[in-house]
Scaffold this motif. Structure first.
Motif, mmCIF file in Angstrom:
data_model
loop_
_atom_site.group_PDB
_atom_site.id
_atom_site.type_symbol
_atom_site.label_atom_id
_atom_site.label_comp_id
_atom_site.label_asym_id
_atom_site.label_seq_id
_atom_site.Cartn_x
_atom_site.Cartn_y
_atom_site.Cartn_z
ATOM 1 N N GLN A 1 -6.601 -0.401 -5.058
ATOM 2 C CA GLN A 1 -6.527 -0.316 -3.607
ATOM 3 C C GLN A 1 -7.912 -0.659 -3.066
ATOM 4 O OE1 GLN A 1 -3.446 0.350 -2.256
ATOM 5 N NE2 GLN A 1 -4.398 -0.475 -0.404
ATOM 6 N N CYS B 1 -8.439 -8.857 1.086
ATOM 7 C CA CYS B 1 -7.250 -8.322 0.413
ATOM 8 C C CYS B 1 -7.281 -6.799 0.414
ATOM 9 C CB CYS B 1 -7.174 -8.830 -1.021
ATOM 10 S SG CYS B 1 -7.215 -10.641 -1.168
ATOM 11 N N SER B 2 -6.117 -6.195 0.591
ATOM 12 C CA SER B 2 -6.041 -4.736 0.556
ATOM 13 C C SER B 2 -5.735 -4.222 -0.843
ATOM 14 C CB SER B 2 -4.972 -4.233 1.532
ATOM 15 O OG SER B 2 -3.676 -4.622 1.106
ATOM 16 N N SER B 3 -5.045 -5.016 -1.653
ATOM 17 C CA SER B 3 -4.694 -4.526 -2.986
ATOM 18 C C SER B 3 -4.591 -5.668 -3.988
ATOM 19 C CB SER B 3 -3.380 -3.742 -2.959
ATOM 20 O OG SER B 3 -2.289 -4.583 -2.632
ATOM 21 N N SER C 1 -2.327 -8.834 -2.201
ATOM 22 C CA SER C 1 -1.885 -8.654 -0.822
ATOM 23 C C SER C 1 -3.096 -8.873 0.070
ATOM 24 C CB SER C 1 -1.304 -7.248 -0.615
ATOM 25 O OG SER C 1 -0.894 -7.081 0.737
ATOM 26 N N CYS C 2 -3.086 -9.980 0.834
ATOM 27 C CA CYS C 2 -4.268 -10.376 1.605
ATOM 28 C C CYS C 2 -3.867 -10.852 2.990
ATOM 29 C CB CYS C 2 -5.021 -11.519 0.902
ATOM 30 S SG CYS C 2 -5.317 -11.244 -0.858
ATOM 31 N N ARG D 1 -8.880 -1.781 -0.024
ATOM 32 C CA ARG D 1 -9.129 -1.284 1.335
ATOM 33 C C ARG D 1 -7.776 -1.026 1.994
ATOM 34 N NH1 ARG D 1 -10.985 -5.707 0.343
ATOM 35 N NH2 ARG D 1 -13.111 -4.941 0.542
ATOM 36 N N ALA D 2 -7.789 -0.550 3.238
ATOM 37 C CA ALA D 2 -6.533 -0.274 3.930
ATOM 38 C C ALA D 2 -5.809 -1.578 4.252
ATOM 39 C CB ALA D 2 -6.806 0.495 5.211
ATOM 40 N N PRO D 3 -4.463 -1.587 4.186
ATOM 41 C CA PRO D 3 -3.708 -2.801 4.541
ATOM 42 C C PRO D 3 -3.969 -3.206 5.986
ATOM 43 C CG PRO D 3 -2.305 -1.219 3.398
ATOM 44 C CD PRO D 3 -3.579 -0.502 3.716
ATOM 45 N N ARG D 4 -3.896 -4.518 6.233
ATOM 46 C CA ARG D 4 -4.115 -5.060 7.565
ATOM 47 C C ARG D 4 -2.841 -5.741 8.046
ATOM 48 N NH1 ARG D 4 -9.772 -8.046 5.867
ATOM 49 N NH2 ARG D 4 -10.992 -6.160 5.507
ATOM 50 N N GLU E 1 -0.568 -9.253 6.483
ATOM 51 C CA GLU E 1 -0.853 -9.550 5.083
ATOM 52 C C GLU E 1 0.344 -10.219 4.413
ATOM 53 O OE1 GLU E 1 -2.377 -6.440 2.665
ATOM 54 O OE2 GLU E 1 -4.225 -6.239 3.827
ATOM 55 N N GLY F 1 0.822 -1.196 0.000
ATOM 56 C CA GLY F 1 0.000 0.000 0.000
ATOM 57 C C GLY F 1 0.852 1.240 0.000
#
Length: 299
Positions: free
Chosen positions: A128, A282-284, A297-298, A130-133, A136, A15
């Motif tokens: 994108q 997933c964030s991206s 990226s999950c 959602r926001a990265p967690r 991931e 992100g």
């Protein structure tokens, strides 16, 4: 081939601000745009064709006149005839000439037009979601080679090996995870599994509804951080599902027509769509044309 990224690459993909040559798409996918000078609500969609698809109302407002090249889209047994034209399209970086298409059907109820990553000039497109967690992981899949008359104007697929053969994979954050009948057969053979529940229908594209059943896999299909153990299978599109075990063994549906092709099955029609039920983690989702990779990226 499925490839894990190094720690440095993982952090870079997780992100943050856009990097040089990278276009970042917000969760709603919407971009300021115009077609032939007419303002349009355009959505960049990882599940859309590379050739921009216009709703018929936008094509009419833009005064587009169809050229000699036609487009045709198959959704199971439903064929959707399209027209094409070359128009000046501005995706936010200035107008360029680009071939666009439209059909009598409305493609999207929430946008005037859609375009997939293959239709954008940017070498890297990052959705994108959602926001990265925390925690991931990133996995890279190769981009499948484009084919057909329009090549890159079609869908942009990733490639995954299932049952010893390549399978095309696409990503759709707006619809459930679904496989064509042939892809369902290959998944059930490779992972073990059975169909369960009664047939229902789901929207595929252009508002076309197709019959599906739930396939439960005995051994989940692992795609990096994604663990796929249940999905919908289109029971009679591009093959049939009669070879898959039935958990309840109900009597056959008299209204269902299953076509079994003679000779070797065309596995190029086998498509697995990883949908919102998996992409919600997933964030991206990044399409890197230079590296010919799709990266997820999950958590």
């Amino acid at each position: 081939m499925l490839r894990w990224l190094t720690t440095a690459a993982l952090l870079a993909a997780a992100g943050g601000a856009a990097k040089q040559g990278e276009l970042v798409i917000a969760p709603d996918g919407m971009r300021p745009s115009s077609i032939a000078g007419v303002p349009a609500r355009l959505r960049v969609d990882p599940a859309a064709p590379g050739m921009p698809v216009l709703n018929p109302a936008l094509a009419a407002r833009a005064g587009l006149k169809p050229g000699p090249f036609a487009a045709s889209y198959a959704v199971g047994p439903v064929t959707i005839a399209g027209r094409t034209a070359v128009a000046r399209i501005d995706l936010g970086a200035g107008p360029i000439k680009r071939r666009v298409t439209w059909t009598a059907r409305t493609y999207s109820d929430t946008a005037d037009a859609v375009v997939g990553p293959g239709g954008l000039p940017d070498p890297v497109i990052r959705f994108q979601l959602r926001a990265p967690r925390p925690g991931e992981r990133v996995v890279a899949l190769p981009i499948a080679k484009a084919g057909g008359l329009f090549g890159g104007w079609g869908l942009t697929f990733a490639a995954l090996t299932v049952d010893g053969e390549p399978m095309r994979v696409r990503f759709d954050p707006r619809r459930p995870t679904t496989a064509t009948a042939g892809a369902g057969v290959a998944l059930a053979r490779a992972q073990g599994g059975a169909l369960e529940g009664s047939p229902t229908t789901t929207d595929i594209a252009w508002g076309v509804q197709r019959p599906v059943r739930t396939l439960r896999l005995e051994r989940p299909l692992i795609v990096g951080p994604i663990r796929l153990d249940r999905l919908l299978v289109r029971v009679s599109d591009y093959g049939g599902t009669s070879s898959i075990a039935d958990a309840a063994a109900p009597p056959p549906d008299p209204d269902e027509v299953v076509v079994t092709a003679k000779g070797k099955r065309d596995r190029s029609r086998d498509v697995l769509t990883i949908g919102r039920d998996q992409l919600d983690r997933c964030s991206s989702l990044t399409f890197d044309k230079r590296a010919r990779q799709v990266r997820l990226s999950c958590a």
